[in-house]
Design a protein around this motif. Sequence first.
Motif, PDB file in Angstrom:
ATOM      1  N   GLY A  71     -85.923  -2.511  25.841  1.00  0.00           N
ATOM      2  CA  GLY A  71     -86.709  -3.719  25.703  1.00  0.00           C
ATOM      3  C   GLY A  71     -87.973  -3.741  26.533  1.00  0.00           C
ATOM      4  N   ARG A  72     -88.285  -2.633  27.190  1.00  0.00           N
ATOM      5  CA  ARG A  72     -89.493  -2.549  28.017  1.00  0.00           C
ATOM      6  C   ARG A  72     -90.514  -1.624  27.369  1.00  0.00           C
ATOM      7  NH1 ARG A  72     -88.843  -4.526  33.273  1.00  0.00           N
ATOM      8  NH2 ARG A  72     -86.711  -5.244  33.692  1.00  0.00           N
ATOM      9  N   SER A  73     -91.769  -1.825  27.723  1.00  0.00           N
ATOM     10  CA  SER A  73     -92.849  -0.990  27.206  1.00  0.00           C
ATOM     11  C   SER A  73     -93.440  -0.165  28.339  1.00  0.00           C
ATOM     12  CB  SER A  73     -93.935  -1.860  26.560  1.00  0.00           C
ATOM     13  OG  SER A  73     -94.508  -2.736  27.518  1.00  0.00           O
ATOM     14  N   LEU A  74     -94.039   0.956  27.965  1.00  0.00           N
ATOM     15  CA  LEU A  74     -94.643   1.846  28.947  1.00  0.00           C
ATOM     16  C   LEU A  74     -96.020   1.334  29.343  1.00  0.00           C
ATOM     17  CD1 LEU A  74     -94.746   4.523  30.549  1.00  0.00           C
ATOM     18  CD2 LEU A  74     -95.692   5.578  28.482  1.00  0.00           C
ATOM     19  N   GLU A  75     -96.236   1.151  30.630  1.00  0.00           N
ATOM     20  CA  GLU A  75     -97.538   0.770  31.173  1.00  0.00           C
ATOM     21  C   GLU A  75     -97.863   1.728  32.322  1.00  0.00           C
ATOM     22  OE1 GLU A  75     -99.326  -1.426  29.743  1.00  0.00           O
ATOM     23  OE2 GLU A  75     -97.874  -2.494  28.488  1.00  0.00           O
ATOM     24  N   TRP A  76     -99.025   1.543  32.936  1.00  0.00           N
ATOM     25  CA  TRP A  76     -99.448   2.409  34.026  1.00  0.00           C
ATOM     26  C   TRP A  76     -99.998   1.578  35.173  1.00  0.00           C
ATOM     27  CZ3 TRP A  76     -98.220   7.454  33.495  1.00  0.00           C
ATOM     28  CH2 TRP A  76     -97.971   7.911  32.210  1.00  0.00           C
ATOM     29  N   GLY A  77     -99.815   2.077  36.390  1.00  0.00           N
ATOM     30  CA  GLY A  77    -100.336   1.397  37.573  1.00  0.00           C
ATOM     31  C   GLY A  77    -100.372   2.354  38.750  1.00  0.00           C
ATOM     32  N   TYR A  78    -100.587   1.804  39.932  1.00  0.00           N
ATOM     33  CA  TYR A  78    -100.671   2.605  41.156  1.00  0.00           C
ATOM     34  C   TYR A  78     -99.568   2.181  42.122  1.00  0.00           C
ATOM     35  CZ  TYR A  78    -105.263   4.279  39.699  1.00  0.00           C
ATOM     36  OH  TYR A  78    -106.291   4.874  39.005  1.00  0.00           O
ATOM     37  N   ASP A  79     -99.060   3.171  42.859  1.00  0.00           N
ATOM     38  CA  ASP A  79     -98.097   2.839  43.906  1.00  0.00           C
ATOM     39  C   ASP A  79     -98.846   2.503  45.194  1.00  0.00           C
ATOM     40  OD1 ASP A  79     -98.951   5.239  44.935  1.00  0.00           O
ATOM     41  OD2 ASP A  79     -97.045   6.289  44.704  1.00  0.00           O
ATOM     42  N   LYS A  80     -98.134   2.339  46.289  1.00  0.00           N
ATOM     43  CA  LYS A  80     -98.761   1.931  47.544  1.00  0.00           C
ATOM     44  C   LYS A  80     -99.664   3.014  48.123  1.00  0.00           C
ATOM     45  CE  LYS A  80     -94.633   3.366  50.107  1.00  0.00           C
ATOM     46  NZ  LYS A  80     -93.512   2.895  50.978  1.00  0.00           N
ATOM     47  N   ASN A  81     -99.532   4.250  47.609  1.00  0.00           N
ATOM     48  CA  ASN A  81    -100.403   5.354  48.063  1.00  0.00           C
ATOM     49  C   ASN A  81    -101.517   5.647  47.061  1.00  0.00           C
ATOM     50  OD1 ASN A  81     -98.810   5.856  50.426  1.00  0.00           O
ATOM     51  ND2 ASN A  81     -97.311   6.893  49.115  1.00  0.00           N
ATOM     52  N   ASP A  82    -101.775   4.719  46.140  1.00  0.00           N
ATOM     53  CA  ASP A  82    -102.808   4.882  45.112  1.00  0.00           C
ATOM     54  C   ASP A  82    -102.556   6.091  44.221  1.00  0.00           C
ATOM     55  OD1 ASP A  82    -104.146   2.619  45.916  1.00  0.00           O
ATOM     56  OD2 ASP A  82    -105.534   3.689  47.223  1.00  0.00           O
ATOM     57  N   VAL A  83    -101.289   6.393  43.976  1.00  0.00           N
ATOM     58  CA  VAL A  83    -100.904   7.447  43.044  1.00  0.00           C
ATOM     59  C   VAL A  83    -100.504   6.798  41.727  1.00  0.00           C
ATOM     60  CG1 VAL A  83     -99.270   9.318  42.585  1.00  0.00           C
ATOM     61  CG2 VAL A  83    -100.142   8.961  44.898  1.00  0.00           C
ATOM     62  N   VAL A  84    -101.006   7.346  40.628  1.00  0.00           N
ATOM     63  CA  VAL A  84    -100.706   6.782  39.310  1.00  0.00           C
ATOM     64  C   VAL A  84     -99.233   6.978  38.981  1.00  0.00           C
ATOM     65  CG1 VAL A  84    -101.248   6.870  36.849  1.00  0.00           C
ATOM     66  CG2 VAL A  84    -103.051   7.244  38.531  1.00  0.00           C
ATOM     67  N   ILE A  85     -98.579   5.891  38.562  1.00  0.00           N
ATOM     68  CA  ILE A  85     -97.176   5.966  38.168  1.00  0.00           C
ATOM     69  C   ILE A  85     -96.978   5.211  36.861  1.00  0.00           C
ATOM     70  CG2 ILE A  85     -96.299   6.190  40.533  1.00  0.00           C
ATOM     71  CD1 ILE A  85     -95.551   3.216  40.385  1.00  0.00           C
ATOM     72  N   PRO A  86     -96.022   5.624  36.050  1.00  0.00           N
ATOM     73  CA  PRO A  86     -95.688   4.839  34.857  1.00  0.00           C
ATOM     74  C   PRO A  86     -94.843   3.636  35.245  1.00  0.00           C
ATOM     75  CG  PRO A  86     -94.301   6.773  34.979  1.00  0.00           C
ATOM     76  CD  PRO A  86     -95.263   6.873  36.130  1.00  0.00           C
ATOM     77  N   LEU A  87     -95.032   2.555  34.528  1.00  0.00           N
ATOM     78  CA  LEU A  87     -94.272   1.328  34.744  1.00  0.00           C
ATOM     79  C   LEU A  87     -93.544   0.969  33.455  1.00  0.00           C
ATOM     80  CD1 LEU A  87     -97.091  -0.740  36.490  1.00  0.00           C
ATOM     81  CD2 LEU A  87     -95.338   0.629  37.610  1.00  0.00           C
ATOM     82  N   LEU A  88     -92.340   0.489  33.586  1.00  0.00           N
ATOM     83  CA  LEU A  88     -91.586   0.000  32.441  1.00  0.00           C
ATOM     84  C   LEU A  88     -91.546  -1.512  32.535  1.00  0.00           C
ATOM     85  CD1 LEU A  88     -88.663   2.605  32.307  1.00  0.00           C
ATOM     86  CD2 LEU A  88     -90.855   2.636  31.107  1.00  0.00           C
ATOM     87  N   CYS A  89     -92.348  -2.176  31.713  1.00  0.00           N
ATOM     88  CA  CYS A  89     -92.536  -3.621  31.807  1.00  0.00           C
ATOM     89  C   CYS A  89     -91.892  -4.321  30.617  1.00  0.00           C
ATOM     90  CB  CYS A  89     -94.027  -3.968  31.853  1.00  0.00           C
ATOM     91  SG  CYS A  89     -94.914  -3.181  33.222  1.00  0.00           S
ATOM     92  N   MET A  90     -91.393  -5.519  30.868  1.00  0.00           N
ATOM     93  CA  MET A  90     -90.813  -6.311  29.790  1.00  0.00           C
ATOM     94  C   MET A  90     -91.908  -6.703  28.808  1.00  0.00           C
ATOM     95  SD  MET A  90     -87.556  -6.599  30.004  1.00  0.00           S
ATOM     96  CE  MET A  90     -87.367  -7.892  28.779  1.00  0.00           C
ATOM     97  N   GLU A  91     -91.620  -6.534  27.536  1.00  0.00           N
ATOM     98  CA  GLU A  91     -92.603  -6.893  26.518  1.00  0.00           C
ATOM     99  C   GLU A  91     -92.826  -8.403  26.546  1.00  0.00           C
ATOM    100  OE1 GLU A  91     -91.587  -5.355  22.720  1.00  0.00           O
ATOM    101  OE2 GLU A  91     -91.441  -3.276  23.405  1.00  0.00           O
TER     102      GLU A  91
END
Length: 281
Positions: free
Chosen positions: A216-236
């Motif tokens: 039930g989640r969609s793939l998104e993108w963001g940064y962690d606390k070290n400014d490294v790109v990570i994938p996010l699984l967010c609720m639609e």
Amino acid sequence: MSSESPIKSPRDSEKLPKKGMPGAGAGAGPFRIPAWMRSPSLHEWVRTLGIIIAASWGIYTFVWKEIYVPSQAPASISLQISLTPIAADGQGDRPQPSLQRELKVSATNASNRRLYLLNSFWELFPIRRQVLNRSTFTDRAKGPFDVIQVERGAELQPYPTEAAGKLFVDDHINPGETIHRSLIVSLPSGSYAAQVDVLVPVLTRQPPKGNGLLGGRSLEWGYDKNDVVIPLLCMEGNPSDCLRLDDSEKQHVQMDRKLKAFDPNYFLNEQSVQVGLPGGL
């Protein structure tokens, strides 16, 4: 009565039927097909064998060759990235160099089937060039090397990320089709070059609606606390509710495992391009 047989004339002897073909013997009769070749069972086996051969050829041509083999072939997307200057800033005879560039990214489906795109991502960071003493090259080239090359007379130093965002809004690409994205980005003064990183996740199967793919989640993108790109699984429908892990490697493994379980041909197309800036900024 006389016992002598009547004398046959030469004409009568020419009318006598011939006995067999030459070399076949005097008692040779007409050719007959063996009984086993005239058996109904044999005819049924021959007909069955013909049906099997025709069905096998049909399965190979229309199922194996046209459907199965293409479905197992690796998908291919070709990415093209460019960063070009736009109109210069300022007025007068010698306007100042523009701090803005046009970022263009295009993706071409080079495979023979439709490909499905999950949310893609791009980021841009400028690079500056610092002149160094050429005699220090040996010490600087001992390694280990990073993604920025080592030069004898200069050092390329990346700035922090300057811009980032979602790349394509398309959810699929048809065979042979090319999709484009163009946007304007600003770079800081003193930039010698820029690096653009692109992430495009691709599926060869259409993702199901609802909870079938990522719970039930969609793939998104963001940064962690070290400014490294990570994938996010967010609720639609609720982008603030995301599974965000600081361990980017663990998050990648978790995402890849779920997507590959759904589509073994899933792949994450990653490309990084460094673009020189004419004259610097």
